[in-house]
Design a protein around this motif. Sequence first.
Motif, PDB file in Angstrom:
ATOM      1  N   MET A  17     -44.773  54.328  67.395  1.00 21.79           N
ATOM      2  CA  MET A  17     -45.453  55.621  67.346  1.00 21.79           C
ATOM      3  C   MET A  17     -46.871  55.497  67.921  1.00 21.79           C
ATOM      4  N   ILE A  18     -47.297  56.566  68.606  1.00 21.14           N
ATOM      5  CA  ILE A  18     -48.663  56.580  69.162  1.00 21.14           C
ATOM      6  C   ILE A  18     -49.514  57.558  68.352  1.00 21.14           C
ATOM      7  N   LEU A  19     -50.677  57.095  67.923  1.00 23.53           N
ATOM      8  CA  LEU A  19     -51.600  57.946  67.172  1.00 23.53           C
ATOM      9  C   LEU A  19     -52.690  58.438  68.131  1.00 23.53           C
ATOM     10  N   VAL A  20     -52.856  59.759  68.208  1.00 25.54           N
ATOM     11  CA  VAL A  20     -53.870  60.344  69.097  1.00 25.54           C
ATOM     12  C   VAL A  20     -54.984  60.916  68.233  1.00 25.54           C
ATOM     13  N   THR A  21     -56.170  60.319  68.297  1.00 23.70           N
ATOM     14  CA  THR A  21     -57.327  60.890  67.589  1.00 23.70           C
ATOM     15  C   THR A  21     -57.962  61.951  68.497  1.00 23.70           C
ATOM     16  N   GLY A  22     -58.665  62.903  67.888  1.00 24.90           N
ATOM     17  CA  GLY A  22     -59.289  63.970  68.680  1.00 24.90           C
ATOM     18  C   GLY A  22     -58.251  64.754  69.468  1.00 24.90           C
ATOM     19  N   ALA A  23     -57.080  64.985  68.843  1.00 25.83           N
ATOM     20  CA  ALA A  23     -55.929  65.524  69.586  1.00 25.83           C
ATOM     21  C   ALA A  23     -56.085  66.980  69.993  1.00 25.83           C
ATOM     22  N   THR A  24     -57.054  67.698  69.428  1.00 27.12           N
ATOM     23  CA  THR A  24     -57.266  69.086  69.853  1.00 27.12           C
ATOM     24  C   THR A  24     -58.347  69.178  70.926  1.00 27.12           C
ATOM     25  N   GLY A  25     -58.878  68.034  71.343  1.00 26.74           N
ATOM     26  CA  GLY A  25     -60.031  68.041  72.243  1.00 26.74           C
ATOM     27  C   GLY A  25     -59.649  68.230  73.700  1.00 26.74           C
ATOM     28  N   ASN A  26     -60.666  68.225  74.549  1.00 27.13           N
ATOM     29  CA  ASN A  26     -60.458  68.413  75.991  1.00 27.13           C
ATOM     30  C   ASN A  26     -59.424  67.434  76.529  1.00 27.13           C
ATOM     31  N   VAL A  27     -59.572  66.168  76.159  1.00 25.06           N
ATOM     32  CA  VAL A  27     -58.681  65.135  76.693  1.00 25.06           C
ATOM     33  C   VAL A  27     -57.469  64.944  75.780  1.00 25.06           C
ATOM     34  N   GLY A  28     -57.710  64.887  74.446  1.00 26.75           N
ATOM     35  CA  GLY A  28     -56.635  64.563  73.502  1.00 26.75           C
ATOM     36  C   GLY A  28     -55.447  65.502  73.604  1.00 26.75           C
ATOM     37  N   ARG A  29     -55.688  66.802  73.772  1.00 27.40           N
ATOM     38  CA  ARG A  29     -54.590  67.770  73.864  1.00 27.40           C
ATOM     39  C   ARG A  29     -53.691  67.438  75.059  1.00 27.40           C
ATOM     40  N   HIS A  30     -54.307  67.003  76.152  1.00 27.51           N
ATOM     41  CA  HIS A  30     -53.502  66.650  77.330  1.00 27.51           C
ATOM     42  C   HIS A  30     -52.851  65.276  77.174  1.00 27.51           C
TER      43      HIS A  30
ATOM     44  N   THR B  11     -48.055  51.919  66.668  1.00 24.82           N
ATOM     45  CA  THR B  11     -48.178  50.709  67.496  1.00 24.82           C
ATOM     46  C   THR B  11     -49.342  50.819  68.480  1.00 24.82           C
ATOM     47  N   SER B  12     -49.663  52.042  68.908  1.00 27.03           N
ATOM     48  CA  SER B  12     -50.777  52.224  69.858  1.00 27.03           C
ATOM     49  C   SER B  12     -51.634  53.399  69.416  1.00 27.03           C
ATOM     50  N   LEU B  13     -52.917  53.284  69.708  1.00 26.05           N
ATOM     51  CA  LEU B  13     -53.898  54.242  69.206  1.00 26.05           C
ATOM     52  C   LEU B  13     -54.762  54.739  70.368  1.00 26.05           C
ATOM     53  N   PHE B  14     -54.840  56.087  70.529  1.00 25.87           N
ATOM     54  CA  PHE B  14     -55.798  56.659  71.477  1.00 25.87           C
ATOM     55  C   PHE B  14     -57.062  56.977  70.693  1.00 25.87           C
ATOM     56  N   LEU B  15     -58.146  56.332  71.051  1.00 25.91           N
ATOM     57  CA  LEU B  15     -59.377  56.429  70.256  1.00 25.91           C
ATOM     58  C   LEU B  15     -60.449  57.204  71.024  1.00 25.91           C
ATOM     59  N   ASN B  16     -60.790  58.376  70.503  1.00 21.97           N
ATOM     60  CA  ASN B  16     -61.865  59.185  71.079  1.00 21.97           C
ATOM     61  C   ASN B  16     -63.122  58.948  70.248  1.00 21.97           C
ATOM     62  N   PRO B  17     -64.175  58.379  70.850  1.00 23.99           N
ATOM     63  CA  PRO B  17     -65.388  58.086  70.067  1.00 23.99           C
ATOM     64  C   PRO B  17     -66.064  59.319  69.495  1.00 23.99           C
ATOM     65  N   ALA B  18     -65.747  60.519  70.019  1.00 24.12           N
ATOM     66  CA  ALA B  18     -66.336  61.743  69.446  1.00 24.12           C
ATOM     67  C   ALA B  18     -65.953  61.854  67.970  1.00 24.12           C
ATOM     68  N   VAL B  19     -64.792  61.314  67.618  1.00 21.03           N
ATOM     69  CA  VAL B  19     -64.302  61.383  66.240  1.00 21.03           C
ATOM     70  C   VAL B  19     -65.026  60.348  65.361  1.00 21.03           C
ATOM     71  N   PHE B  20     -65.568  59.317  65.997  1.00 23.23           N
ATOM     72  CA  PHE B  20     -66.187  58.206  65.253  1.00 23.23           C
ATOM     73  C   PHE B  20     -67.680  58.125  65.581  1.00 23.23           C
ATOM     74  N   TRP B  21     -68.299  59.307  65.746  1.00 15.77           N
ATOM     75  CA  TRP B  21     -69.702  59.337  66.171  1.00 15.77           C
ATOM     76  C   TRP B  21     -70.585  58.575  65.189  1.00 15.77           C
TER      77      TRP B  21
ATOM     78  N   ALA C 286     -51.811  54.079  80.038  1.00 13.95           N
ATOM     79  CA  ALA C 286     -52.301  52.874  79.346  1.00 13.95           C
ATOM     80  C   ALA C 286     -51.642  52.720  77.977  1.00 13.95           C
ATOM     81  N   LEU C 287     -51.264  53.849  77.369  1.00 11.48           N
ATOM     82  CA  LEU C 287     -50.633  53.792  76.042  1.00 11.48           C
ATOM     83  C   LEU C 287     -49.159  53.385  76.126  1.00 11.48           C
ATOM     84  N   THR C 288     -48.521  53.681  77.242  1.00 12.81           N
ATOM     85  CA  THR C 288     -47.061  53.522  77.295  1.00 12.81           C
ATOM     86  C   THR C 288     -46.586  52.398  78.217  1.00 12.81           C
TER      87      THR C 288
END
Length: 273
Positions: free
Chosen positions: A1-14, A56-66, A168-170
């Motif tokens: 499974m892939i975890l997407v942080t900031g998933a509603t954001g400019n990049v995360g949604r895409h 297994t893989s994580l998309f990490l948006n630093p906006a979420v971890f400011w 990069a995630l897949t």
Amino acid sequence: MILVTGATGNVGRHVVGELLGSDVRIRALSRDPASARLPADVEVAPTDEMPLDGVTSLFLNPAVFWHGLGDVLDRAKSAGVRRVVMLSSSAALDTDPSNQIAAHHLGVEHAIEDSGLEWTFVRPGEFSSNARAWAEAIRAGEPVRGPFPAARTTPIHERDIAAVAARALTADDLVGARPVLTGPEVLTHPEMVRIIGEAVRRPARFEEITPEEARKEMLAQPYMRDGLVDTLLRLRARAVDAPVEVSPEVERITGRPPRTFAEWAADHADDFR
Ligand SMILES: NC(=O)c1ccc[n+]([C@@H]2O[C@H](COP(=O)([O-])OP(=O)(O)OC[C@H]3O[C@@H](n4cnc5c(N)ncnc54)[C@H](OP(=O)(O)O)[C@@H]3O)[C@@H](O)[C@H]2O)c1
């Protein structure tokens, strides 16, 4: 499974959109899952719970971890996460120690490197979506105000960043890579404003203001601090004369050229009408 942080954001949604076409399960995080408006077949969870089971893989948006990563990398390792794909920034290339944007992204990059997890650091330059800040002025028929009109940039469509992140995630070929991503052309903000005007079929214009005026306006925005405003203004001043390069990485990695700013403006024309 892939975890997407900031998933509603400019990049995360895409990123979520790109992954939907592949054979992976997706868990998307939002502070408010009820209003996230993500596709029905995506599991949506609250950001503060950060559920890592089965990931297994994580998309990490630093906006979420400011405010810092906390123990998220340790928890990820313990939960069996193998890979982190971080939305970093081309600012990470800047050797100026007073560049707060570089320091922030390098700090997160170093923590991920030290974690022993596999990583990819996606390093885009200026997002085309920053132009949304001009929407109110353009809708009202007022000029877009900003300093350093001759400063040049290479705006990148958020979908092209997401396509690289999804790859990069897949796939395994970007492990340990730090691709710098740009759009396909060098533009100034006045040129970008004109292109938006063409997309909405109404003239839109740019008006120069002094760096001091810009500083006051920027400080009135939420999350802006003195040091960050100073960094942003210094970078724009530098972009008047500094060499600006278009990166080949989006096309090399995704097999298609990056989208132009005119394509971005057409995709988002409703925001400016
Ligand atoms: N803008 C640029 O030109 C540029 C250039 C290079 C790199 N970057 C990098 O890209 C990042 C922005 O990416 P983006 O535009 O995709 O992000 P974004 O749209 O600003 O934010 C992504 C999501 O993160 C959540 N979020 C925002 N602030 C948060 C907070 N304080 N705590 C927890 N969650 C928060 C929000 O989701 P919910 O409301 O659903 O929780 C938001 O939709 C920057 O922070 C920087 O690291 C930006």
